[in-house]
Structure formats: structure tokens, C-alpha cells
Design an enzyme around this catalytic site. Structure first.
Site, PDB file in Angstrom:
ATOM      1  N   LYS A 153       0.844  -1.208   0.000  1.00  0.00           N
ATOM      2  CA  LYS A 153       0.000   0.000   0.000  1.00  0.00           C
ATOM      3  C   LYS A 153       0.869   1.244   0.000  1.00  0.00           C
ATOM      4  O   LYS A 153       0.654   2.205  -0.728  1.00  0.00           O
ATOM      5  CB  LYS A 153      -0.897  -0.021   1.230  1.00  0.00           C
ATOM      6  CG  LYS A 153      -1.718   1.214   1.421  1.00  0.00           C
ATOM      7  CD  LYS A 153      -2.815   1.271   0.398  1.00  0.00           C
ATOM      8  CE  LYS A 153      -3.556   2.562   0.580  1.00  0.00           C
ATOM      9  NZ  LYS A 153      -4.730   2.673  -0.221  1.00  0.00           N
ATOM     10  N   LYS A 163      -9.584  17.269  -3.749  1.00  0.00           N
ATOM     11  CA  LYS A 163      -9.691  16.874  -5.157  1.00  0.00           C
ATOM     12  C   LYS A 163     -11.122  17.065  -5.618  1.00  0.00           C
ATOM     13  O   LYS A 163     -12.015  17.375  -4.819  1.00  0.00           O
ATOM     14  CB  LYS A 163      -9.206  15.446  -5.380  1.00  0.00           C
ATOM     15  CG  LYS A 163     -10.162  14.351  -4.968  1.00  0.00           C
ATOM     16  CD  LYS A 163      -9.582  13.004  -5.437  1.00  0.00           C
ATOM     17  CE  LYS A 163     -10.552  11.885  -5.209  1.00  0.00           C
ATOM     18  NZ  LYS A 163     -10.026  10.589  -5.662  1.00  0.00           N
ATOM     19  N   CYS A 208      -4.194   9.972   1.947  1.00  0.00           N
ATOM     20  CA  CYS A 208      -3.264   8.881   1.621  1.00  0.00           C
ATOM     21  C   CYS A 208      -1.958   9.373   1.030  1.00  0.00           C
ATOM     22  O   CYS A 208      -0.889   9.185   1.594  1.00  0.00           O
ATOM     23  CB  CYS A 208      -3.902   7.938   0.625  1.00  0.00           C
ATOM     24  SG  CYS A 208      -5.530   7.493   1.077  1.00  0.00           S
TER      25      CYS A 208
HETATM   26  N1  SAJ Z   1      -2.885  14.855  -7.802  1.00  0.00           N
HETATM   27  C1  SAJ Z   1      -2.047  15.665  -8.574  1.00  0.00           C
HETATM   28  N2  SAJ Z   1      -1.621  15.203  -9.777  1.00  0.00           N
HETATM   29  C2  SAJ Z   1      -1.981  13.956 -10.235  1.00  0.00           C
HETATM   30  C3  SAJ Z   1      -2.822  13.144  -9.429  1.00  0.00           C
HETATM   31  C4  SAJ Z   1      -3.263  13.609  -8.216  1.00  0.00           C
HETATM   32  O1  SAJ Z   1      -1.702  16.779  -8.188  1.00  0.00           O
HETATM   33  O2  SAJ Z   1      -1.571  13.599 -11.343  1.00  0.00           O
HETATM   34  C5  SAJ Z   1      -3.330  15.343  -6.497  1.00  0.00           C
HETATM   35  C6  SAJ Z   1      -4.841  15.424  -6.366  1.00  0.00           C
HETATM   36  O3  SAJ Z   1      -5.301  16.693  -6.756  1.00  0.00           O
HETATM   37  C7  SAJ Z   1      -5.047  15.210  -4.870  1.00  0.00           C
HETATM   38  C8  SAJ Z   1      -3.907  14.275  -4.484  1.00  0.00           C
HETATM   39  O4  SAJ Z   1      -2.923  14.401  -5.517  1.00  0.00           O
HETATM   40  O5  SAJ Z   1      -4.897  16.416  -4.159  1.00  0.00           O
HETATM   41  C9  SAJ Z   1      -4.330  12.809  -4.336  1.00  0.00           C
HETATM   42  O6  SAJ Z   1      -4.954  12.459  -5.527  1.00  0.00           O
HETATM   43  P1  SAJ Z   1      -5.505  10.947  -5.777  1.00  0.00           P
HETATM   44  O7  SAJ Z   1      -6.126  10.927  -7.113  1.00  0.00           O
HETATM   45  O8  SAJ Z   1      -4.461   9.959  -5.493  1.00  0.00           O
HETATM   46  O9  SAJ Z   1      -6.696  10.890  -4.719  1.00  0.00           O
HETATM   47  P2  SAJ Z   1      -7.014  10.005  -3.428  1.00  0.00           P
HETATM   48  O10 SAJ Z   1      -5.944  10.212  -2.415  1.00  0.00           O
HETATM   49  O11 SAJ Z   1      -8.416  10.237  -3.039  1.00  0.00           O
HETATM   50  O12 SAJ Z   1      -7.066   8.522  -3.937  1.00  0.00           O
HETATM   51  C10 SAJ Z   1      -5.988   7.767  -3.851  1.00  0.00           C
HETATM   52  C11 SAJ Z   1      -6.217   6.689  -4.902  1.00  0.00           C
HETATM   53  N3  SAJ Z   1      -6.246   7.352  -6.207  1.00  0.00           N
HETATM   54  C12 SAJ Z   1      -5.889   6.845  -7.372  1.00  0.00           C
HETATM   55  O13 SAJ Z   1      -5.270   5.836  -7.458  1.00  0.00           O
HETATM   56  C13 SAJ Z   1      -6.348   7.590  -8.594  1.00  0.00           C
HETATM   57  C14 SAJ Z   1      -5.183   5.736  -4.631  1.00  0.00           C
HETATM   58  O14 SAJ Z   1      -3.948   6.378  -4.737  1.00  0.00           O
HETATM   59  C15 SAJ Z   1      -5.458   5.068  -3.310  1.00  0.00           C
HETATM   60  O15 SAJ Z   1      -6.171   3.874  -3.574  1.00  0.00           O
HETATM   61  C16 SAJ Z   1      -6.309   5.908  -2.394  1.00  0.00           C
HETATM   62  O16 SAJ Z   1      -5.897   7.215  -2.520  1.00  0.00           O
HETATM   63  C17 SAJ Z   1      -6.100   5.425  -0.969  1.00  0.00           C
HETATM   64  O17 SAJ Z   1      -7.098   5.329  -0.281  1.00  0.00           O
HETATM   65  O18 SAJ Z   1      -4.970   5.117  -0.633  1.00  0.00           O
END
Ligand code: SAJ
Length: 422
Positions: free
Chosen positions: A207, A322, A262
Site C-alpha cells: 500500500k 480533489k 493517503c
Molecule cells: N494529484 C495531482 N496530480 C496527479 C494526481 C493527483 O496533483 O496527477 C493530487 C490530487 O489533486 C489530490 C492528491 O494528488 O490532491 C491525491 O490524488 P488521488 O487521485 O491519489 O486521490 P485520493 O488520495 O483520493 O485517492 C488515492 C487513490 N487514487 C488513485 O489511485 C487515482 C489511490 O492512490 C489510493 O487507492 C487511495 O488514494 C487510498 O485510499 O490510498
């Protein structure tokens, strides 16, 4: 019929969807949460989390999920799933207090034959070094009297395509029998691969690896964005171009920062644990520094255009971390607001998902009050907003912290536009 009774400790972004899924699959669910407000809402079939699908599902499962703040009925179930937060404190140190408190509650009522599964994100070694001893304070022994497994949560709030029952899972346990029981449980609720690993530490590392992978890649593209601002290169064009490569490239997007429960948190669990055993994660720390610098960078893009921010009327679009969720944990928008206030700007914020923390009740009202905008969250409402309204309200400059607006259109309206790397 096998005792299909399950207890879920922690009814938040992870525990509540899991409770609904288990209820839908025929389990009687005992939901335990320390927050009486959440408990009362769940018992009324109402979700404290703004998520359309979850709200509908919870209403449907009303009566099959019994929520309480007490652990006393724990002995009635045969599965106990722990979904409490594992945050970091202000110094970025892991905070295991919620986990330890849940474990102490379980330990008081743990019964022979029960299977305890930790879904919370934890660093390698936590299950054996912290979880096991607290549960064995019950006088019961792992493997002999009860079973202990780890299956890290995987949920992407707001993701319509990947619902909980479709997401593959990885798990491990202290004993083979525990692993078998855990696999049987997850196969009963999830219609996707359930992968068993041989070591529980490897599962704890999976994870952290997944989310640290995201954090370092986002830091990579954020650093490129800062560089391309100097080159006057539009990074979104570059990402579009690089994304035509069918192998070996994976797009990430620059923005005003990395929030959520996360991605900005999990790397610190690995950094701190590794430090304790003599390894220094220089690269992971650098990535965290780059991502943590983005809110200030975003504000600097505005400041560099209007000299100083004192008394300037500035609107911040979005508070959550987000798009289309109501969660402000580690949200860059909060940091942006804090920096603007430190610089004595007059700040107005609006988030349609978080009216209670907004300073105005609508986007229209906000546009009437400000001269400058910083978009911090790419909510659908902001992406779809009528850009003519910006002109009507004489907005001078907009900083697009999520590169989600139509740059050319905004410029054609005579409004200055600056994105992150574009
Ligand atoms: N973000 C960026 N650039 C990117 C992607 C994300 O700046 O290219 C930022 C987003 O705006 C946000 C943060 O990063 O502020 C986190 O984004 P996220 O899409 O990872 O959102 P979470 O934390 O809700 O979801 C993540 C899951 N997301 C994806 O895989 C797309 C995954 O990493 C985990 O399964 C989940 O957290 C968790 O619960 O661990």
C-alpha cells in the site's frame, strides 16, 4: 448458515463503503465509530460523506448496519475489520493513536475463533510489532485462539468506475489459516483478484509503495511544471505528446498541491519507519518537499503579477483536496488560503461541496466580491462555469491551480491566465 456477522471499526471514507458492501452481500454489520453524530446518521441510513452512490447505498442497507460507539457487542461477530485513520501529526510523524485505541477496544471483547483484519494503511512491521501485542492483551494468542490479517484498503473516493467490489486486493496474515479465512471473506464480497502474499510485511509495504509511487510521480511533474514555466512551455501539451507513447510512460498532472488522506501521508510512514532502522529515504523526502511547495508556488504566480497581495480581494475556488468530494484533509486549498491571509489579502473562498466552510454561498456571489481568482479544486461546477461571468465581474487575473480551464477562451476575454506549468 455460517455466522455472517461482521464488525467494522471506523465508519469513514473506507469503513462506510465497506459496511454497505458487506450488508449488500448478506452480512449483518456492526459498525463501531467513536463519533456519536456519525453513529446516529448511519442508523438513520444517512451518510455523513457527500457521495451520491454511497448515500443511496446506505439508505438501501438501512437496518442491516447497526452503528454504535461501543465495542461491547463485538463478541457476537466472527470478522472484525479495522478501518480507522492512520494520519501524520504536524511534524509529519505517523500518528497511530486512532489505531491503538481501536485495538484496545477490540482486545477487551475479543473472542476465540474471531478473525481481525487491519485495512488501515500501516508501515511494514506494524501488525507484528504493535497490533499483535495489543490484541494479545486479551489473553488470547494469535493463531491458537484468534486470527490476524492485513488487507490494505483500496478506494478512490468519487471514482465512478472502480467501486469497492471491483478493486483487486492484496492480503497477508500471521498464520496460514488466518490467510485462508481472510481470502474466503474477501472473495465473498469482492468480484476481483484477491492476491495472497507470503509475508505480512510485504503486504504492509504494498500500500505504501502504491501511494508513494503516486507521490513521487506527481512531484516529478510538479518540478517539470516549475521549469517549463521558465521555458514558457505548456506542460499540458507536453503531457499530451508524451502520452501518445503506448508503453513506458504514465501521465501525472501538475497542480497547486497534493492532498487527501493517503498520498501526502503514506510516504512519511515509510520514511519514518526506515529512519528507525537506519535507512534514509532522500528521494521520497525530496518528493514530499516539492509537493508541499506547490501551494506557495501557486500564490507566487499571482503575487509576481500584482506586486503585493495586501488588501487585494482574492477568491479561492475550492477547499477540498480533489474534484467533487467534500474532504479537506491535507488539502492544498487550505494552505493557499493560509498563505494569502498571512500576506494580508482579503480572501473569499467558495466550495459547493463544503458550504459550511465557504465565505460566500455561491460562485456568483464570490465573483461579485473579488478581483483575482485562484482555482484550487477542479470541481465540475468550476470546470463548467460560464467564463463570460468572469468578464462581467471584471476579474483581472485567474491562477488555474488544476490546469482545468480553457486558457485561450479566458485570454480572449481580456483576462490574464496563468496555470501551473502552462
Ligand atoms: N494529484 C495531482 N496530480 C496527479 C494526481 C493527483 O496533483 O496527477 C493530487 C490530487 O489533486 C489530490 C492528491 O494528488 O490532491 C491525491 O490524488 P488521488 O487521485 O491519489 O486521490 P485520493 O488520495 O483520493 O485517492 C488515492 C487513490 N487514487 C488513485 O489511485 C487515482 C489511490 O492512490 C489510493 O487507492 C487511495 O488514494 C487510498 O485510499 O490510498
Amino acid at each position: 448458515m455460517e455466522n455472517k456477522k461482521i464488525a467494522i471499526i471506523g465508519l469513514g471514507y473506507v469503513g462506510l463503503p465497506l459496511a454497505c458492501l458487506c450488508a449488500r452481500k448478506g452480512y449483518y454489520v456492526l459498525g463501531i465509530d467513536k463519533n456519536p453524530k456519525i453513529v446516529n446518521l448511519v442508523n438513520q441510513g444517512v451518510s455523513h460523506i457527500k457521495d451520491k452512490k454511497l448515500e443511496i447505498e446506505l439508505r438501501k442497507q438501512k437496518g442491516k448496519i447497526k452503528a454504535t460507539t461501543s465495542f461491547q457487542n463485538l463478541s457476537k461477530v466472527n470478522y472484525i475489520i479495522v478501518c480507522v485513520p492512520t494520519p501524520v501529526n504536524n511534524n509529519h510523524k505517523p500518528d497511530l493513536k486512532p489505531l491503538k485505541s481501536a485495538l484496545k477496544g477490540i482486545s477487551k471483547f475479543l473472542k476465540k475463533g474471531q478473525l481481525v483484519i487491519i485495512e488501515s494503511t500501516i508501515y511494514p512491521g506494524t501488525t507484528e510489532e504493535i497490533v499483535k501485542p495489543i490484541l494479545e492483551e486479551s489473553g488470547l494468542k494469535v493463531g491458537k485462539d484468534f486470527f490476524l490479517a492485513h488487507c490494505p484498503e483500496r478506494i478512490d473516493p468519487g471514482n465512478k468506475r472502480w467501486s469497492l467490489d471491483k478493486i483487486p486486493r492484496v492480503l497477508g496474515a500471521i498464520t496460514k489459516e488466518g490467510k485462508k479465512k481472510a481470502t474466503k471473506f474477501y472473495k465473498s464480497i469482492i468480484n476481483a483478484e484477491i492476491l495472497e502474499l507470503n509475508s505480512i510485511k510485504a503486504v504492509e509495504a504494498v500500500k505504501i509503495t502504491e501511494n508513494t509511487f503516486r507521490d513521487v510521480n506527481i512531484a516529478f511533474i510538479n518540478e517539470l511544471a516549475k521549469s517549463f514555466d521558465k521555458f514558457d512551455i505548456d506542460i499540458i501539451e507536453v503531457i499530451r505528446g508524451a502520452s501518445t507513447k503506448p508503453f513506458g510512460f504514465m501521465p501525472f498532472y501538475p497542480g497547486c498541491g497534493v492532498g487527501g488522506h493517503c498520498i501526502p501521508v503514506d510516504p512519511y510512514y515509510l520514511i519514518e519507519k526506515a529512519k528507525g532502522i537506519g535507512f534514509n529515504h532522500k528521494f521520497l523526502k525530496l518528493a514530499r518537499m516539492i509537493n508541499n511547495s506547490m501551494p506557495a508556488y501557486t500564490v507566487s504566480l499571482l503575487e509576481s503579477k500584482i506586486d503585493n497581495l495586501k488588501d487585494k480581494k482574492i477568491g479561492v475556488l475550492g477547499l477540498s483536496y480533489k474534484a467533487d468530494v467534500d474532504d479537506t484533509r491535507e488539502s492544498p486549498a487550505l494552505k493557499i488560503r493560509e498563505i494569502l491571509e498571512e500576506k494580508k489579502a482579503k480572501v473569499f473562498v467558495f466550495d459547493p461541496f463544503i458550504p459550511e466552510k465557504s465565505s460566500v454561498s455561491s460562485l456568483e456571489e464570490l465573483l461579485k466580491k473579488v478581483d483575482y481568482l485562484i482555482l484550487a479544486t477542479d470541481h465540475r461546477e468550476f470546470k463548467d462555469m460560464d467564463l463570460e461571468k468572469l468578464k462581467e465581474n471584471k476579474i483581472k487575473i485567474i491562477i488555474d491551480g488544476r490546469n482545468c480551464l480553457n486558457k485561450e477562451k479566458i485570454k480572449s476575454l481580456g483576462i490574464e491566465y496563468k496555470g501551473i506549468g502552462r
